[in-house]
Design a protein around this motif. Sequence first.
Motif, PDB file in Angstrom:
ATOM      1  N   ALA A  38       1.826   8.967  -0.456  1.00 50.17           N
ATOM      2  CA  ALA A  38       3.240   9.399  -1.078  1.00 50.17           C
ATOM      3  C   ALA A  38       4.190   9.625   0.240  1.00 50.17           C
ATOM      4  O   ALA A  38       3.704  10.280   1.194  1.00 50.17           O
ATOM      5  CB  ALA A  38       3.169  10.881  -1.759  1.00 50.17           C
ATOM      6  N   GLY A  39       5.263   9.333   0.430  1.00 45.82           N
ATOM      7  CA  GLY A  39       5.948   9.395   1.460  1.00 45.82           C
ATOM      8  C   GLY A  39       6.462   8.063   2.431  1.00 45.82           C
ATOM      9  O   GLY A  39       7.080   7.862   3.136  1.00 45.82           O
ATOM     10  N   GLY A  40       5.325   7.154   2.207  1.00 47.10           N
ATOM     11  CA  GLY A  40       5.362   5.780   2.801  1.00 47.10           C
ATOM     12  C   GLY A  40       4.857   5.799   4.321  1.00 47.10           C
ATOM     13  O   GLY A  40       5.064   4.981   5.005  1.00 47.10           O
ATOM     14  N   PHE A  41       4.216   6.708   4.793  1.00 52.10           N
ATOM     15  CA  PHE A  41       3.769   7.137   6.065  1.00 52.10           C
ATOM     16  C   PHE A  41       2.292   6.085   6.192  1.00 52.10           C
ATOM     17  O   PHE A  41       2.217   5.723   7.209  1.00 52.10           O
ATOM     18  CB  PHE A  41       3.229   8.571   6.541  1.00 52.10           C
ATOM     19  N   GLY A  81       8.084   2.566   8.965  1.00 44.28           N
ATOM     20  CA  GLY A  81       8.958   3.085  10.242  1.00 44.28           C
ATOM     21  C   GLY A  81       9.297   4.452   9.870  1.00 44.28           C
ATOM     22  O   GLY A  81       9.912   5.203  10.868  1.00 44.28           O
ATOM     23  N   PRO A  82       8.519   5.331   9.158  1.00 39.25           N
ATOM     24  CA  PRO A  82       9.210   6.796   9.025  1.00 39.25           C
ATOM     25  C   PRO A  82       8.418   7.623  10.167  1.00 39.25           C
ATOM     26  O   PRO A  82       9.309   8.503  10.770  1.00 39.25           O
ATOM     27  CB  PRO A  82       8.217   7.316   7.857  1.00 39.25           C
ATOM     28  N   GLY A  83       7.278   7.033  10.944  1.00 40.15           N
ATOM     29  CA  GLY A  83       7.119   7.717  12.144  1.00 40.15           C
ATOM     30  C   GLY A  83       8.275   7.477  13.241  1.00 40.15           C
ATOM     31  O   GLY A  83       7.995   8.352  14.073  1.00 40.15           O
ATOM     32  N   CYS A  84       8.604   6.156  13.183  1.00 45.95           N
ATOM     33  CA  CYS A  84       9.568   6.003  14.138  1.00 45.95           C
ATOM     34  C   CYS A  84      10.701   6.851  14.182  1.00 45.95           C
ATOM     35  O   CYS A  84      11.539   7.373  15.098  1.00 45.95           O
ATOM     36  CB  CYS A  84      10.065   4.537  14.090  1.00 45.95           C
ATOM     37  N   LEU A 102      -3.251  20.436  -4.415  1.00 45.77           N
ATOM     38  CA  LEU A 102      -2.243  20.056  -3.674  1.00 45.77           C
ATOM     39  C   LEU A 102      -0.904  19.431  -4.135  1.00 45.77           C
ATOM     40  O   LEU A 102      -1.113  18.732  -5.353  1.00 45.77           O
ATOM     41  CB  LEU A 102      -2.678  19.040  -2.416  1.00 45.77           C
ATOM     42  N   THR A 103       0.330  19.524  -3.497  1.00 49.63           N
ATOM     43  CA  THR A 103       1.322  18.901  -3.949  1.00 49.63           C
ATOM     44  C   THR A 103       1.786  17.638  -3.128  1.00 49.63           C
ATOM     45  O   THR A 103       1.144  17.587  -2.127  1.00 49.63           O
ATOM     46  CB  THR A 103       2.406  19.999  -3.781  1.00 49.63           C
ATOM     47  N   GLU A 104       2.705  16.888  -3.697  1.00 52.51           N
ATOM     48  CA  GLU A 104       3.092  15.728  -3.067  1.00 52.51           C
ATOM     49  C   GLU A 104       3.819  16.216  -1.759  1.00 52.51           C
ATOM     50  O   GLU A 104       3.646  15.673  -0.595  1.00 52.51           O
ATOM     51  CB  GLU A 104       3.950  15.023  -3.735  1.00 52.51           C
ATOM     52  N   ALA A 105       4.341  17.438  -1.686  1.00 48.85           N
ATOM     53  CA  ALA A 105       5.110  17.927  -0.389  1.00 48.85           C
ATOM     54  C   ALA A 105       4.020  18.123   0.647  1.00 48.85           C
ATOM     55  O   ALA A 105       4.138  18.028   1.833  1.00 48.85           O
ATOM     56  CB  ALA A 105       5.808  19.397  -0.584  1.00 48.85           C
ATOM     57  N   ASP A 106       2.823  18.643   0.053  1.00 43.23           N
ATOM     58  CA  ASP A 106       1.670  19.057   1.158  1.00 43.23           C
ATOM     59  C   ASP A 106       1.187  17.559   1.818  1.00 43.23           C
ATOM     60  O   ASP A 106       0.881  17.537   2.971  1.00 43.23           O
ATOM     61  CB  ASP A 106       0.531  19.476   0.468  1.00 43.23           C
ATOM     62  N   ARG A 107       1.160  16.497   0.746  1.00 41.96           N
ATOM     63  CA  ARG A 107       0.625  15.399   1.133  1.00 41.96           C
ATOM     64  C   ARG A 107       1.776  14.706   2.417  1.00 41.96           C
ATOM     65  O   ARG A 107       1.295  14.092   3.476  1.00 41.96           O
ATOM     66  CB  ARG A 107       0.710  14.321   0.125  1.00 41.96           C
ATOM     67  N   VAL A 108       2.985  14.532   1.947  1.00 40.85           N
ATOM     68  CA  VAL A 108       3.927  14.286   3.043  1.00 40.85           C
ATOM     69  C   VAL A 108       3.738  15.099   4.374  1.00 40.85           C
ATOM     70  O   VAL A 108       3.937  14.446   5.498  1.00 40.85           O
ATOM     71  CB  VAL A 108       5.307  14.048   2.490  1.00 40.85           C
ATOM     72  N   HIS A 109       3.713  16.213   4.037  1.00 39.16           N
ATOM     73  CA  HIS A 109       3.685  17.158   5.520  1.00 39.16           C
ATOM     74  C   HIS A 109       2.410  16.909   6.195  1.00 39.16           C
ATOM     75  O   HIS A 109       2.501  16.924   7.322  1.00 39.16           O
ATOM     76  CB  HIS A 109       3.617  18.609   5.054  1.00 39.16           C
ATOM     77  N   SER A 110       1.256  16.574   5.649  1.00 40.41           N
ATOM     78  CA  SER A 110      -0.005  16.301   6.116  1.00 40.41           C
ATOM     79  C   SER A 110       0.446  14.828   7.160  1.00 40.41           C
ATOM     80  O   SER A 110      -0.131  14.591   8.427  1.00 40.41           O
ATOM     81  CB  SER A 110      -0.852  16.079   5.378  1.00 40.41           C
ATOM     82  N   GLN A 111       0.984  13.960   6.491  1.00 42.96           N
ATOM     83  CA  GLN A 111       1.230  12.586   7.284  1.00 42.96           C
ATOM     84  C   GLN A 111       2.035  13.001   8.437  1.00 42.96           C
ATOM     85  O   GLN A 111       2.062  12.260   9.746  1.00 42.96           O
ATOM     86  CB  GLN A 111       1.796  11.742   6.097  1.00 42.96           C
ATOM     87  N   GLN A 112       3.122  13.635   8.298  1.00 40.59           N
ATOM     88  CA  GLN A 112       4.180  14.176   9.074  1.00 40.59           C
ATOM     89  C   GLN A 112       3.409  14.805  10.267  1.00 40.59           C
ATOM     90  O   GLN A 112       3.707  14.428  11.745  1.00 40.59           O
ATOM     91  CB  GLN A 112       5.236  14.825   8.888  1.00 40.59           C
ATOM     92  N   GLN A 113       2.530  15.658  10.087  1.00 46.33           N
ATOM     93  CA  GLN A 113       1.667  16.453  10.900  1.00 46.33           C
ATOM     94  C   GLN A 113       0.765  15.362  11.936  1.00 46.33           C
ATOM     95  O   GLN A 113       0.865  15.616  13.202  1.00 46.33           O
ATOM     96  CB  GLN A 113       0.764  17.258  10.480  1.00 46.33           C
ATOM     97  N   LEU A 114       0.314  14.449  11.410  1.00 44.86           N
ATOM     98  CA  LEU A 114      -0.321  13.578  12.093  1.00 44.86           C
ATOM     99  C   LEU A 114       0.299  12.884  13.183  1.00 44.86           C
ATOM    100  O   LEU A 114      -0.140  12.409  14.347  1.00 44.86           O
ATOM    101  CB  LEU A 114      -1.102  12.456  11.095  1.00 44.86           C
ATOM    102  N   TYR A 115       1.799  12.194  12.875  1.00 41.53           N
ATOM    103  CA  TYR A 115       2.578  11.796  13.801  1.00 41.53           C
ATOM    104  C   TYR A 115       2.909  12.869  14.719  1.00 41.53           C
ATOM    105  O   TYR A 115       3.018  12.294  16.075  1.00 41.53           O
ATOM    106  CB  TYR A 115       3.863  11.276  12.998  1.00 41.53           C
ATOM    107  N   LEU A 140       0.907  -1.324   0.096  1.00 47.85           N
ATOM    108  CA  LEU A 140      -0.043  -0.125  -0.040  1.00 47.85           C
ATOM    109  C   LEU A 140       0.777   1.184   0.162  1.00 47.85           C
ATOM    110  O   LEU A 140       0.539   2.260  -0.514  1.00 47.85           O
ATOM    111  CB  LEU A 140      -0.940   0.011   1.252  1.00 47.85           C
ATOM    112  N   SER A 141       2.237   1.153   0.477  1.00 51.48           N
ATOM    113  CA  SER A 141       2.851   2.487   0.568  1.00 51.48           C
ATOM    114  C   SER A 141       3.417   2.832  -0.622  1.00 51.48           C
ATOM    115  O   SER A 141       3.952   4.208  -0.779  1.00 51.48           O
ATOM    116  CB  SER A 141       3.868   2.006   1.477  1.00 51.48           C
ATOM    117  N   SER A 142       3.199   2.029  -1.748  1.00 53.44           N
ATOM    118  CA  SER A 142       3.847   2.277  -3.025  1.00 53.44           C
ATOM    119  C   SER A 142       2.892   3.279  -3.904  1.00 53.44           C
ATOM    120  O   SER A 142       3.195   3.578  -4.850  1.00 53.44           O
ATOM    121  CB  SER A 142       4.416   1.318  -3.623  1.00 53.44           C
TER     122      SER A 142
END
Length: 286
Positions: free
Chosen positions: A26-29, A91-94, A44-57, A19-21
């Motif tokens: 995007a970003g593997g989160f 493991g990107p959240g780790c 939205l951009t892929e950078a927005d998408r990755v940022h959103s996933q980082q923000q949830l972590y 699913l991460s692919s």
Amino acid sequence: MTSESIPPTVREVYGPADLSSIPAFAGGFINFGHWDGIALDRPLTEADRVHSQQQLYRHTLAALTPPGADAARTAAARSGARVLEVGCGLGPGCALAVEEFGFAEVTGMDIHPQQLERAARRNRALLAARPGRLRFREGAAERMPFADGWFDGVYSVEAAQHFRDLGAFAGEAARVLRPGGRLVVACFFPPDDRPGAAGRLARMLDSFASGLDVAHPVGAFTGALGDAGLRGVRAESIGDRVWPGWDRWLATAGYTGTWSRNFLTAYREGLLDYYRVIAEAPAGEG
């Protein structure tokens, strides 16, 4: 539950299908994202998408530290803390927990061997550069391979919808937490146990129809945490910061299928919401 007893849909989606692919994650989160502060009135951009996933972590990891302490005391507490991620995926959240939050030891646990292989490859440099700070371990949420009271914090991001036995997960989380330790879970649940809700979700969303996701009402989860002896259990709705952004990203990325676009519909109809759930292990005596 062992890796041999992984539900077939979970085994496929997080194994051969990976699913991460897909572009949606995007970003593997592999989470829907926390979109607060991201403008949704534009493509939205892929950078927005990755940022959103980082923000949830970040929203999850920040809650592992009790509020009220100043920055220095918070940093000191994290620098001495062992934490566990249940359902760590790649493991990107780790990695974020180590590099940005500064936790002393971070263990990523996942039931799927292929996910753990991907996690080891993805985080090879960090594992080598920070020996002892990050490790990955195979294990099930319902039967964790750790000693009693081993962790100062346990967290999970968008994995609990796959757990078949939330009572067993709650009991294991309570067992591996030290006295005074914290559990934080970010995930989506039905807000109540209204009749027919599970069937309606299955008709709207392929992930519920296939058995990938399970419609556990949030009250059943918080009740299980209380029954396991955890205290201060509370569920905070964050759906307004998850579902509109997730749907906007899917529209930008060209998704039209019922699996994806009906999440926002289910939220608007009161069938599903997204929560940050927090609980504490009782403090020791003396």
